[in-house]
Design a protein around this motif. Structure first.
Motif, short mmCIF file in Angstrom:
data_model
loop_
_atom_site.label_atom_id
_atom_site.label_comp_id
_atom_site.label_asym_id
_atom_site.label_seq_id
_atom_site.Cartn_x
_atom_site.Cartn_y
_atom_site.Cartn_z
N ALA A 1 -41.11 106.70 -22.40
CA ALA A 1 -42.33 105.99 -21.99
C ALA A 1 -43.58 106.86 -22.07
N GLN A 2 -43.48 108.13 -21.68
CA GLN A 2 -44.67 108.99 -21.68
C GLN A 2 -45.16 109.25 -23.11
N GLU B 1 -50.29 105.59 -27.52
CA GLU B 1 -51.14 104.43 -27.32
C GLU B 1 -52.57 104.84 -26.97
N LEU B 2 -52.71 105.88 -26.18
CA LEU B 2 -54.05 106.39 -25.85
C LEU B 2 -54.77 106.83 -27.11
N LYS C 1 -46.95 106.21 -24.23
CA LYS C 1 -48.24 106.14 -23.55
C LYS C 1 -49.25 107.07 -24.22
N ASN C 2 -48.81 108.27 -24.58
CA ASN C 2 -49.69 109.23 -25.25
C ASN C 2 -50.15 108.70 -26.61
#
Length: 222
Positions: free
Chosen positions: A176-177, A183-184, A180-181
């Motif tokens: 997940a992390q 996606e940012l 998330k990275n």
């Protein structure tokens, strides 16, 4: 020259006030050189002379790359002026969140593209120089990642130039992390006109990159 620069900057601020903007669109830690101010939007600029708030990890200026060869004589991020301006805007947005851009590659001479194709003739990862070439050859693409303002690189799941499914931007099976990275990075880049590709999370081309001509000039390492 200093007097001319002050007049240009004051004029820009006055325009911003008249249009409801309190400051110029592009904020940097540098006063722009006079040659940059008068550079056409389609001309090449060196990002370092525009803004110092980027980090650099140019693998092709070392032997730490899939070519196993140093193919750049120096670290120099050359981009078309409007691409550089868009990248500065992206970096400003990221800095507000505690991050900044770490660059792997910008303009790439077509001669280097030929070397890459010879070693990795796979259009999923290396653009064919005998066809349309790469947006890198046009000064309209960047390879990059994110790091904190303290210099810690964010985990994107793979290293730069990892040729495999784990590096694909549509791979949703990662932790997940990492997602998330990515996606940012993706959302912030796209907000200023950059577009991703499916097979490399680090590669983004500017939406109008195809309008630029392919170039093959060497780096001016002085």
């Amino acid at each position: 020259m200093k007097k001319t620069l002050k007049l240009v900057l004051c004029f820009a601020i006055l325009i911003g006030i008249q249009t409801g903007q309190a400051e110029p669109i592009f904020r940097t830690n540098h006063i722009l050189s006079e040659s940059f101010i008068h550079q056409p939007d389609t001309g090449f600029v060196d990002l370092k002379t525009y803004d110092s708030n980027f980090s650099y990890d140019f693998r092709y200026a070392t032997t730490n790359n899939f070519l196993k060869e140093k193919v750049y004589d120096c670290v120099q991020c050359l981009l078309r002026k409007d691409v550089a301006e868009a990248l500065v805007r992206v970096n400003e947005k990221l800095k507000a969140k505690g991050y900044r851009i770490r660059l792997y590659d910008c303009y790439r001479p077509k001669g280097v593209q030929r070397k890459m194709w010879k070693i990795k003739p796979d259009a999923r990862y290396v653009a064919n120089p005998n066809a349309k070439g790469s947006s890198h050859n046009r000064g309209g693409a960047v390879d990059l990642t994110l790091e904190t303002l303290e210099g810690k690189v964010l985990d994107m799941g793979t290293d730069f130039d990892h040729f495999g499914k784990r590096a694909h931007s549509d791979n949703n099976t990662l932790p997940a992390q990492i997602l998330k990275n990515r996606e940012l990075l993706r959302k912030t880049m796209m907000s200023e006109g950059f577009r991703p590709i499916r097979t490399e999370w680090w590669h983004f081309y500017f939406e109008n990159a195809k309008k630029y001509s392919i170039s093959n000039f060497p780096f001016d390492c002085q």
